[in-house]
Scaffold this motif. Structure first.
Motif, mmCIF file in Angstrom:
data_model
loop_
_atom_site.group_PDB
_atom_site.id
_atom_site.type_symbol
_atom_site.label_atom_id
_atom_site.label_comp_id
_atom_site.label_asym_id
_atom_site.label_seq_id
_atom_site.Cartn_x
_atom_site.Cartn_y
_atom_site.Cartn_z
ATOM 1 N N ASP A 198 0.904 -0.902 -0.034
ATOM 2 C CA ASP A 198 -0.112 0.088 -0.075
ATOM 3 C C ASP A 198 0.875 1.225 0.074
ATOM 4 O O ASP A 198 1.643 1.529 1.002
ATOM 5 N N GLU A 253 -1.553 1.617 -8.992
ATOM 6 C CA GLU A 253 -2.923 1.744 -9.235
ATOM 7 C C GLU A 253 -3.878 1.525 -8.217
ATOM 8 O O GLU A 253 -3.742 0.808 -7.230
ATOM 9 N N ASP A 254 -5.228 2.384 -8.108
ATOM 10 C CA ASP A 254 -6.157 2.131 -7.250
ATOM 11 C C ASP A 254 -6.575 0.910 -7.233
ATOM 12 O O ASP A 254 -7.198 0.647 -8.446
ATOM 13 N N ARG A 255 -6.826 -0.032 -6.085
ATOM 14 C CA ARG A 255 -7.543 -1.132 -6.217
ATOM 15 C C ARG A 255 -8.362 -1.334 -4.738
ATOM 16 O O ARG A 255 -7.749 -0.725 -3.669
ATOM 17 N N VAL A 264 -10.662 1.877 -1.038
ATOM 18 C CA VAL A 264 -9.520 1.839 -2.145
ATOM 19 C C VAL A 264 -8.297 2.571 -1.949
ATOM 20 O O VAL A 264 -8.571 3.494 -1.317
ATOM 21 N N ARG A 265 -7.348 1.800 -2.161
ATOM 22 C CA ARG A 265 -5.902 2.412 -1.737
ATOM 23 C C ARG A 265 -5.061 2.025 -3.134
ATOM 24 O O ARG A 265 -5.320 1.305 -4.131
ATOM 25 N N PRO A 266 -3.853 3.095 -3.215
ATOM 26 C CA PRO A 266 -2.742 3.006 -4.191
ATOM 27 C C PRO A 266 -2.194 1.719 -3.987
ATOM 28 O O PRO A 266 -1.045 1.930 -2.957
ATOM 29 N N SER A 303 0.238 4.500 0.062
ATOM 30 C CA SER A 303 -0.514 5.687 0.669
ATOM 31 C C SER A 303 0.469 6.427 1.370
ATOM 32 O O SER A 303 0.483 7.696 1.308
#
Length: 420
Positions: free
Chosen positions: A224, A367-369, A379-381, A226
């Motif tokens: 992650d 990518e955001d998933r 939703v996290r990058p 973030s």
């Protein structure tokens, strides 16, 4: 009296090179220490300087020839010399799919996205262009004589050609004369056969050797991003103002990797014969894009550098890779490699080990998933990480532990500050 210019010593274990391009033509004025030719070795391009001032004599070899250390390249004649004159014009390159591509460059894909509407390069184009620039000229149809070079000594770069092509496409197209006949569509299926560059031959040989020798396995994880994205957004302006370099993601990953390598020393080790060599330092090889392909310079003693020091080193490597001024000694002796395919949009890959190293870390696009955090779907990058390693030396447990340690450091960058 003429002074001979010979192939200089190219580095340890390198005995020959390929003539990449001539920077001076017969009759040109030459100053002492001014580059007159560029040689392509297994690793980098090397410029050959003139030992004296004078006038460029005859070339003893041609572009594409293989020369050994000490071989005669050219002669420098005595005299003040005239101003450097334009090189002799090259034969026009037509739009025929069978036209020869520049030596050492990959040809455009037949019927693909090569020369869509490109204007053929005429005989007025300068000859002293690097292979990558010649390729860009062929693909875009830009007349190089109309473009101002931003490279060293005013030489053209791929970026110059790309910028000119972009300006060309945005400019309003002039109306065609009514009497101009329509161009007949091409109906042929062309093929081109070009010689591999010395660098590409070496890359191919080493990668196949790695596959044949190592018991290669790849383990994946995801991370992650973030926290790193938030830290970068918060401090990037202050960071650049203080350190004079942009704050990227590679600084975080290199620093986190050195910490994980310290905890899992097998990932930083090498097999030599029937012995395992462990290193108490981390020399991190980082893949950098250069005009002739990827090169892998080494960040020495990365474990002793701050994130700022790492970013400065990588930025310097990137600039000098573009200019072709990286030294061969800067690309030898790494203990671990990090390759960032994410900058090209890669979602996932299985990178190949760079011998004699035992592992390579592959980074991929962010990518955001949707992920589950504390029982909630959010939703996290996210980024996939891939560690390819030699299973003869590194066990699966060690590979997974390395990736988890890296993941923990990236998801909580405070760990990097307190060495946890």
């Amino acid at each position: 009296m003429a002074t001979e210019v010979n192939v200089p010593t190219l580095g340890e274990s390198i005995t020959e090179a390929t003539v990449g391009e001539w920077l001076k033509q017969p009759g040109d004025a030459v100053a002492a220490d001014e580059p007159i030719a560029s040689l392509e070795t297994d690793k980098v391009s090397v410029e050959v300087p003139s030992p004296v001032s004078g006038v460029m004599g005859q070339h003893a070899v041609q572009v594409g020839d293989t020369v050994e250390v000490g071989a005669l390249l050219a002669t420098i004649e005595a005299g003040d010399g005239a101003p450097a004159q334009a090189p002799a014009p090259q034969p026009a390159v037509t739009e025929s799919p069978k036209a020869a591509a520049p030596s050492g460059e990959t040809p455009p894909v037949a019927g693909g996205y090569g020369n869509h509407g490109a204007t053929p390069v005429t005989s007025d184009a300068p000859a002293a262009l690097s292979p990558s620039v010649r390729r860009a000229v062929l693909e875009t149809g830009v007349d190089p004589s109309t473009v101002t070079g931003s490279g060293r000594d005013g030489r053209l770069t791929k970026e110059d050609i790309a910028a000119a092509a972009s300006a060309k496409t945005t400019a309003p197209a002039p109306s065609a004369p009514a009497s101009a006949p329509a161009a007949a569509p091409s109906s042929g299926r062309g093929e081109e056969r070009v010689k591999m560059t010395r660098l590409r031959q070496t890359v191919a040989k080493r990668l196949k050797e790695a596959q044949n020798t190592a018991a290669m396995l790849t383990t994946f994880n995801d991370v992650d991003m973030s926290a790193v994205i938030e830290a970068r957004a918060k401090y990037k302006d202050l960071f650049e103002k203080k350190h004079g370099v942009r704050l990227g993601f590679m600084g975080f990953f290199v620093k986190a990797a050195t910490m994980a390598l310290k905890d899992i020393p097998a990932v930083n080790a090498q097999i030599q014969g029937d012995e395992i060599v462990y290193h108490d330092y981390a020399d991190i090889s980082v893949a950098v894009s250069a005009p002739n392909g990827l090169v892998v310079p080494v960040i020495r003693d990365a474990q002793n550098l701050s994130v700022a020091g790492i970013e400065k080193t990588i930025g310097d490597f990137g600039r000098r890779a573009k200019d072709g001024t990286l030294k061969m000694d800067e690309m030898k002796g790494g203990t671990f490699t990090i390759s960032n395919g994410g900058v090209f949009g890669s979602l996932m890959s299985t990178p190949i080990i760079n011998p004699p190293q035992s592992a390579v870390l592959g980074l991929h696009r962010i990518e955001d998933r949707p992920v589950v955090v504390n029982g909630q779907v959010v939703v996290r990058p996210m980024m996939y990480l891939a560690l390819s390693y030699d299973h003869r030396l590194i066990d699966g447990r060690e590979a997974v532990t390395f990736l988890v340690a890296l993941k923990n450091a990236i998801e909580d960058p405070t760990r990097i500050l307190i060495d946890l």
